[in-house]
Write a protein that holds these residues in place. Structure first.
Motif, PDB file in Angstrom:
ATOM      1  N   SER A  59      36.133  30.550 -35.239  1.00 30.85           N
ATOM      2  CA  SER A  59      34.770  30.046 -35.081  1.00 30.85           C
ATOM      3  C   SER A  59      34.014  30.239 -36.391  1.00 30.85           C
ATOM      4  N   GLN A 104      40.690  25.173 -33.150  1.00 36.34           N
ATOM      5  CA  GLN A 104      41.886  25.746 -32.535  1.00 36.34           C
ATOM      6  C   GLN A 104      43.124  25.383 -33.362  1.00 36.34           C
ATOM      7  N   ALA A 113      27.676  28.431 -33.044  1.00 34.63           N
ATOM      8  CA  ALA A 113      29.004  28.408 -33.646  1.00 34.63           C
ATOM      9  C   ALA A 113      29.767  27.139 -33.290  1.00 34.63           C
ATOM     10  N   GLY A 114      30.620  26.718 -34.211  1.00 37.66           N
ATOM     11  CA  GLY A 114      31.625  25.709 -33.938  1.00 37.66           C
ATOM     12  C   GLY A 114      32.984  26.376 -33.958  1.00 37.66           C
ATOM     13  N   GLN A 115      33.944  25.775 -33.291  1.00 35.83           N
ATOM     14  CA  GLN A 115      35.246  26.419 -33.152  1.00 35.83           C
ATOM     15  C   GLN A 115      36.367  25.450 -33.476  1.00 35.83           C
ATOM     16  N   GLY A 152      32.515  23.105 -29.460  1.00 37.55           N
ATOM     17  CA  GLY A 152      31.247  23.762 -29.747  1.00 37.55           C
ATOM     18  C   GLY A 152      30.382  22.915 -30.650  1.00 37.55           C
ATOM     19  N   ARG A 176      38.528  20.630 -32.427  1.00 35.35           N
ATOM     20  CA  ARG A 176      37.178  21.126 -32.681  1.00 35.35           C
ATOM     21  C   ARG A 176      36.390  21.173 -31.373  1.00 35.35           C
ATOM     22  N   ALA A 214      29.959  30.158 -37.968  1.00 35.02           N
ATOM     23  CA  ALA A 214      28.541  30.146 -37.608  1.00 35.02           C
ATOM     24  C   ALA A 214      27.698  30.480 -38.823  1.00 35.02           C
ATOM     25  N   LYS A 265      37.826  35.344 -35.947  1.00 31.98           N
ATOM     26  CA  LYS A 265      39.099  35.079 -35.266  1.00 31.98           C
ATOM     27  C   LYS A 265      39.467  36.328 -34.484  1.00 31.98           C
ATOM     28  N   SER A 314      35.984  39.431 -38.215  1.00 34.33           N
ATOM     29  CA  SER A 314      34.974  38.542 -38.772  1.00 34.33           C
ATOM     30  C   SER A 314      34.934  38.689 -40.283  1.00 34.33           C
TER      31      SER A 314
END
Length: 368
Positions: free
Chosen positions: A208, A151, A147-149, A124, A122, A210, A176, A180
């Motif tokens: 991500s 991986q 936004a948070g992301q 952002g 995680r 948001a 991604k 969106s």
């Protein structure tokens, strides 16, 4: 009563546990049907009648993987040594593909910075905070469009997102690569939902998330990402650092941990609670009542394993030998009475005199 090697399928045997350095469980069950729900789900997965089976881990720091250190080191990078992460690795060696690209909640940590340090997948989440208590700790809460992301570790084309639901909640967007998908909460205020996003491209690009709109707070309980072409076992980490059983048994709202557990509908739930109950002087009867709530919710959809945790032999963290023995016996009886598998960690580790565990220090919880 029968005993087994502790296999949960897919070749995850006592020998497999030993090879990766995990302790070999002492397992007892009063009935051969204790894991029937999980066996059925696993069978449907193997035969192609289902594309997933779900395992949920409900617990405290022993599930989270935190506590073995001092200062901040006891949580930094701890997800990699969590029980869910280790079981996912074992399933992979046993021929059952794990779906472990995901996260739930803030894990009982004190800040978003601590959350990201615990699980570096995680990033952002600038300006996000803690929301209501749900699966895996306080929900990650966004009152801004930052936004948070996340991986993923492998190629994915699907995402499930778990949120506090209701038409009063804002829409949010998952992105991604160049794609969106916007999802919109709905229904009465105060609900809980699993919403789905599908991407045309299958790759390991970061996802991500948001908040959309110009107002309202998004409360994100969790996210699971996977490859829709590969059936697998979904692994959910609902562990929360430093909590007693009362936290995991909360049914106050549809998003609360025990209520949301039934919505998640695991085929197998592994419960490891009691260390903090003993350390904080909770009554035995209260602990058992809380476990009953959790088990009842989990049994709606599958099987349950109850684990007696290995706790320190020094008072007050573990209490006296006599008190600890009373609690362990009570959990064993409870497991048998409720058709659950029982695992005795204290026995498998050779007793508390052989190994010591640090008492978890008191920390402020991130939340509102």
């Amino acid at each position: 009563m029968t005993r087994s090697s502790g296999s949960i399928g897919g070749g995850v045997t006592a020998a497999a546990l030993a090879r990766v350095g995990a302790p070999v469980p002492v397992v007892e069950t009063a009935s051969p049907t204790a894991l029937l729900g999980w066996a059925a789900a696993r069978g449907r997965l193997r035969s192609g009648l289902a594309d997933s089976a779900r395992i949920a881990f409900v617990g405290d720091s022993k599930t989270v993987g935190a506590g073995a250190g001092s200062g901040t080191s006891f949580t930094v990078g701890a997800f990699a040594r969590s029980r869910p992460a280790r079981v996912a690795a074992l399933l992979a060696t046993g021929g059952l593909a794990p779906r472990s690209d995901g996260f739930f909640g803030c894990a009982g940590l004190a800040s978003i910075a601590d959350v990201l340090a615990y699980d570096p997948r995680r990033s952002g989440f600038s300006g996000w905070g803690g929301g209501g208590n749900s699966l895996g700790g306080a929900m990650m809460s966004a009152g801004t469009a930052n936004a948070g992301q996340f991986q993923p570790g492998s190629a994915i084309d699907r995402c499930s997102v778990f949120i506090r639901n209701g038409s009063d909640r804002p829409p949010f967007t998952l992105t991604k690569g160049t794609e969106s998908v916007t999802l919109t909460p709905s229904g009465p205020s105060g609900g809980f939902a699993r919403l789905e996003a599908t991407f045309a491209t299958r790759d390991a690009a970061p996802v991500s998330i948001a908040r959309g709109g110009s107002s309202g707070t998004l409360q994100l309980a969790g996210l699971i990402a996977w490859d829709s072409t590969r059936p697998g076992v979904e692994i959910a980490n609902f562990g929360v650092y430093g909590v007693t059983s009362a936290y995991q048994a909360d049914m106050a709202g549809a998003w609360s941990p025990a209520a949301a557990l039934a919505t998640y509908a695991p085929h197998l739930t592994v419960v490891n609670l009691g260390t903090n109950d003993i350390a904080q002087g909770q009554p035995l009867a209260t602990w058992l009542a809380n476990l009953r709530t959790i088990v009842q919710q989990a049994r709606l959809s599958g099987s349950v394993i109850l684990t007696w945790p290995a706790v320190a032999g020094v008072s007050p963290a573990g209490g006296s030998d006599a008190n600890r023995s009373q609690w362990r016996s009570a959990l064993r009886s409870f497991a048998f009475d409720n058709g659950c598998l029982f695992i005795d960690e204290e026995a498998l580790l050779g007793g508390t005199g052989r190994r010591r565990f640090l008492r978890q220090p008191s920390r402020n919880r991130l939340g509102v």
